[in-house]
Scaffold this motif. Structure first.
Motif, PDB file in Angstrom:
ATOM      1  N   PRO A 103       1.811  -7.095  -5.915  1.00  0.00           N
ATOM      2  CA  PRO A 103       1.070  -6.491  -4.429  1.00  0.00           C
ATOM      3  C   PRO A 103      -0.283  -7.603  -4.409  1.00  0.00           C
ATOM      4  O   PRO A 103      -0.597  -8.333  -5.032  1.00  0.00           O
ATOM      5  N   PRO A 105      -3.862  -7.691  -3.662  1.00  0.00           N
ATOM      6  CA  PRO A 105      -5.210  -6.693  -3.920  1.00  0.00           C
ATOM      7  C   PRO A 105      -6.133  -6.500  -2.568  1.00  0.00           C
ATOM      8  O   PRO A 105      -6.668  -5.604  -2.453  1.00  0.00           O
ATOM      9  N   PRO A 108      -3.844  -3.134  -0.333  1.00  0.00           N
ATOM     10  CA  PRO A 108      -3.190  -2.445  -1.361  1.00  0.00           C
ATOM     11  C   PRO A 108      -1.896  -1.526  -0.482  1.00  0.00           C
ATOM     12  O   PRO A 108      -2.266  -0.916   0.619  1.00  0.00           O
TER      13      PRO A 108
END
Length: 150
Positions: A103, A105, A108
């Motif tokens: 992912p 950051p 998200p």
């Protein structure tokens, strides 16, 4: 499956040699599976960072679609031609396992196009004057095995 840091801890000399071969060239060859199960070979940049092997790709590329559908992946280092003295060949390295999307950051919940490779096998090929072709293979749960084939 194992992350790169585990292989470095388990077999530091082997891991250093594999990493050296992967880092000798910017581009690596990546094999994925197309929707119909046929193989796809792509060029990709992969980096060793934070104890992982990480690849970043354009989010709409076919290779990203392949990995999101089926995370099985193989990476191969680029290889120089075997010189006049085969024992002087730097060798080549490969790894296979699963690509896990990491992912972002900053975004998200959105796909990142960045994948780390969790490995089940890492292979190093070299040529020895006395043994010919030597294949060293590290496998999760089995460790390092060395096989002269020459």
């Amino acid at each position: 499956m194992s992350r790169w840091a585990e292989i470095e801890k388990d077999e530091p000399e082997f891991a250093a040699r594999v990493r050296e071969l992967f880092e000798a060239h910017d581009h690596k060859f990546m094999a994925t599976l197309r929707r119909d199960g046929a193989p796809r070979i792509s060029v990709v940049e992969a980096r060793f960072t934070g104890g992982d092997v990480v690849m970043g790709m354009m989010g709409r590329s076919l290779k990203v679609a392949d990995l999101r559908r089926d995370p099985r992946v193989a990476l191969s280092s680029a290889s120089d031609d075997v010189p006049g003295d085969p024992a002087a060949w730097a060798g080549d390295a490969r790894m296979s396992g699963r690509a896990i999307e990491v992912p972002d950051p900053a975004r998200p919940g959105e796909p990142s196009g960045v994948f780390r490779v969790d490995m089940n096998e890492v292979v190093l090929n070299s040529i020895s004057r006395s043994e010919g072709l030597v294949v060293q293979a590290w496998r999760t749960g089995k460790g390092l095995e060395r096989r002269p084939l020459g």
